[in-house]
Design a protein around this motif. Sequence first.
Motif, PDB file in Angstrom:
ATOM      1  N   ARG A 141       0.722  -0.978  -0.273  1.00 26.24           N
ATOM      2  CA  ARG A 141      -0.042   0.132   0.183  1.00 26.24           C
ATOM      3  C   ARG A 141       0.827   1.231   0.101  1.00 26.24           C
ATOM      4  N   ALA A 142       2.058   1.211   0.704  1.00 24.32           N
ATOM      5  CA  ALA A 142       2.872   2.214   0.781  1.00 24.32           C
ATOM      6  C   ALA A 142       3.526   2.598  -0.539  1.00 24.32           C
ATOM      7  N   GLU A 143       3.856   1.466  -1.251  1.00 25.82           N
ATOM      8  CA  GLU A 143       4.491   1.669  -2.634  1.00 25.82           C
ATOM      9  C   GLU A 143       3.401   2.354  -3.486  1.00 25.82           C
ATOM     10  N   TYR A 144       2.054   2.010  -3.593  1.00 29.27           N
ATOM     11  CA  TYR A 144       1.122   2.370  -4.413  1.00 29.27           C
ATOM     12  C   TYR A 144       0.750   4.125  -3.842  1.00 29.27           C
ATOM     13  N   LEU A 145       1.010   4.373  -2.479  1.00 29.61           N
ATOM     14  CA  LEU A 145       0.903   5.874  -2.068  1.00 29.61           C
ATOM     15  C   LEU A 145       1.933   6.518  -2.870  1.00 29.61           C
ATOM     16  N   ARG A 146       3.093   6.043  -2.746  1.00 28.89           N
ATOM     17  CA  ARG A 146       4.345   6.721  -3.102  1.00 28.89           C
ATOM     18  C   ARG A 146       4.170   7.175  -4.679  1.00 28.89           C
ATOM     19  N   VAL A 147       3.780   6.199  -5.481  1.00 30.58           N
ATOM     20  CA  VAL A 147       3.480   6.259  -7.110  1.00 30.58           C
ATOM     21  C   VAL A 147       2.308   7.453  -7.260  1.00 30.58           C
ATOM     22  N   ILE A 148       1.451   7.312  -6.491  1.00 34.35           N
ATOM     23  CA  ILE A 148       0.383   8.087  -6.730  1.00 34.35           C
ATOM     24  C   ILE A 148       0.526   9.609  -6.422  1.00 34.35           C
ATOM     25  N   LEU A 149       1.606   9.842  -5.296  1.00 35.04           N
ATOM     26  CA  LEU A 149       1.883  11.002  -4.887  1.00 35.04           C
ATOM     27  C   LEU A 149       3.173  11.874  -5.709  1.00 35.04           C
ATOM     28  N   GLY A 150       3.796  10.429  -6.047  1.00 33.68           N
ATOM     29  CA  GLY A 150       4.899  10.862  -7.112  1.00 33.68           C
ATOM     30  C   GLY A 150       4.585  11.484  -8.502  1.00 33.68           C
ATOM     31  N   GLU A 151       3.578  10.777  -8.978  1.00 26.76           N
ATOM     32  CA  GLU A 151       2.840  11.226 -10.187  1.00 26.76           C
ATOM     33  C   GLU A 151       2.197  12.421 -10.127  1.00 26.76           C
ATOM     34  N   LEU A 152       1.295  12.689  -8.868  1.00 30.39           N
ATOM     35  CA  LEU A 152       1.030  14.109  -8.804  1.00 30.39           C
ATOM     36  C   LEU A 152       1.824  15.117  -8.898  1.00 30.39           C
ATOM     37  N   THR A 153       2.821  14.810  -8.181  1.00 25.26           N
ATOM     38  CA  THR A 153       4.188  15.699  -8.299  1.00 25.26           C
ATOM     39  C   THR A 153       4.623  16.167  -9.406  1.00 25.26           C
ATOM     40  N   ARG A 154       4.876  15.188 -10.049  1.00 23.04           N
ATOM     41  CA  ARG A 154       5.221  15.054 -11.659  1.00 23.04           C
ATOM     42  C   ARG A 154       4.469  15.970 -12.567  1.00 23.04           C
ATOM     43  N   PHE A 155       3.062  15.708 -12.518  1.00 27.38           N
ATOM     44  CA  PHE A 155       2.239  16.672 -13.146  1.00 27.38           C
ATOM     45  C   PHE A 155       2.097  18.007 -13.028  1.00 27.38           C
ATOM     46  N   GLN A 156       1.957  18.360 -11.209  1.00 28.78           N
ATOM     47  CA  GLN A 156       2.092  19.802 -11.040  1.00 28.78           C
ATOM     48  C   GLN A 156       3.467  20.428 -11.266  1.00 28.78           C
ATOM     49  N   ASN A 157       4.562  19.818 -11.242  1.00 27.97           N
ATOM     50  CA  ASN A 157       5.859  20.211 -11.684  1.00 27.97           C
ATOM     51  C   ASN A 157       5.901  20.544 -13.379  1.00 27.97           C
ATOM     52  N   HIS A 158       5.349  19.718 -13.920  1.00 25.02           N
ATOM     53  CA  HIS A 158       5.549  19.871 -15.431  1.00 25.02           C
ATOM     54  C   HIS A 158       4.443  21.142 -15.804  1.00 25.02           C
ATOM     55  N   ALA A 159       3.196  21.007 -15.243  1.00 22.37           N
ATOM     56  CA  ALA A 159       2.274  22.067 -15.387  1.00 22.37           C
ATOM     57  C   ALA A 159       2.880  23.567 -15.061  1.00 22.37           C
TER      58      ALA A 159
END
Lengths: 394, 225
Positions: A119-137
């Motif tokens: 579950r922690a791995e999934y949370l890391r991926v979710i937050l990591g990709e949200l981070t990538r999205f807002q960084n690129h935007a």
Amino acid sequence: MSESQSHSATLAERPEGWNRPALIQPSGDGELLEVAMGPHHPSTHGVFRMDVALDGERVIRLRPVFGYLHRNHEKIAEGISYLASMPYTDRLDYICPITNNWAYALAVEKLTGQQVPERAEYLRVILGELTRFQNHASSIGFLIQEMGASGTPLMYAFREREKILDLFEKLTGARMMVNYMRFGGCRVDASPAWLDQTRKVVAGLPQFIDEFEQLLATNEILMARTQGVGVLKADLAVNAGVTGPMLRASGVNYDIRKVDGYGIYNRFDFRVPLGDHGDVYDRFMIRLLEMRESIKILEQALKDIPTGPIMDPKAKSRGFRPKPGEAYGRIEAPKGELGFYLISDGGPNPYRYRVRPPSLINLTVLEDMCLGHDVADVVLIFGSVDIVLGEVDR
Amino acid sequence: MKTVEEIKSAIEAALPGAAVEIVPNPSVSGQHSLRLAPESALAVAKFLRDNSDLALDYLSNVTGIDWPDKVITEKVKVTRPSIQTVDGVEKTVEETVEETRKRLEPGSLEAVYHLYSVEKKHGPVILRMRTIDRTEHVELPSLTPIWRSAEFQEREIFDLYGIVFTGHPDLRRLLMWAAFKDHPMRKDYIEPDDFEYEPTAHDEVLKRAQEHQAAIAQPEAGAGQ
């Protein structure tokens, strides 16, 4: 800053070496104007200076000057415990604190061999990709802002970023300084309500990208200003250690999420967008396409996330002393390869703590990309590298 | 991906005379490294980059490490003759005594290079080089001519550790300003004290200032070199 020889862009002492850009000869009377762009220049995203030598409008020389934000993060980390550095990593690349946490946690987990629950791995991926999205935007927003499109695109990007930061705040208690990950898991669990809200936000993101792309991608002024500007060839990009969207815009297929498959990235179906020309337009376009891939990963992760613990039960927060040894852990951060190299001597503090900053190393080729272009293009090329000074100077 | 042993034998087969030594890593990460002799490092680096099996075309990370001089205290058993009086007669007897000896192990500065291959998608291969000591002989060959990504990172190590990379095209301080004298990442660096900025010089401040000056003045403290 002293006026010493080392910080001037005068031509005479510019060193020659292997794989450096060919010199441009000044035209006409050869009279050059030396300009210090920065450290307080709106386009430098912080305190960064470029000493440029100009022949009319054309850039003949460019020298980056670093260190205005230097606080010796690595030295500080050697004096405190492993866990105490975790909140400090938030302040490296403060646009993407989650991925900084992740890279550091990954390096320590490599050093100690701790396992991260599903579950922690999934949370890391979710937050990591949200981070990538807002960084690129926001990175695209800043780039367009610097092109002169004052306000609108940046505000569009920040509107979406705000939704994502709200999610961070709800989960971790802070919008930016999240201090979220721990060695062997994450600090707090996500509630079903948080996951529902995230699903709702993610469902709205494709519409934003469509709108953003329609607004920008075929804009005539944008194309005229960015296409063929700041070209970076693939072989130089690899040799100079350029990573992240900048490397892929030059057509090199290297994404650490695919290569290392760290965490659980090999479970997700996503593609790695590649550019053809390696110019500013390609870098802009790659970020746009990567945002679409991030949404794909987010949808899969939010669908599959299991229940269960979020911390390794054997992990201990007090008396944490890894056995002597060393480890290098790296992740694909939004700006490139973010790595942490740790050496343990068996004590409570790391003997050596090294951050491999993608922002700094991506700037190695800044001069190569800028030579021969106009001053106004330097601002764009620099913006397309996407740096954060908190990470460059550490 | 080849093991360090295979890479070592490949280097030795291609470059006879290149001294390569395996440095084992006891941690679970299993990232063992190769220590190169500075004289042959450039040739080895070029081989690693251009060899078609390894194709280590991407230098990711360059790290400086400080290993200070260590005073090692050890107990040694020494046998020596001694004169003892046994039953009123003086005799020379062999006697074993335990002695505490102090030995100075000279320190060094180290540079560590993490290599990956973009072409083959493998790695890391880790190279290390050590200087002879920390004060007089601090030169190492620069690998910037092989991988340009070392350019800023070696400058940073020059700045913060004081390793002089010979052959670097542009070796200047990166983060500290040019007039700065010391190397802040060294283990024996003494941070500047802010006593000078105290508004009133009362006894406590003056005492602290004195202590700080004394620490800087002591040669073994190593601040400023």
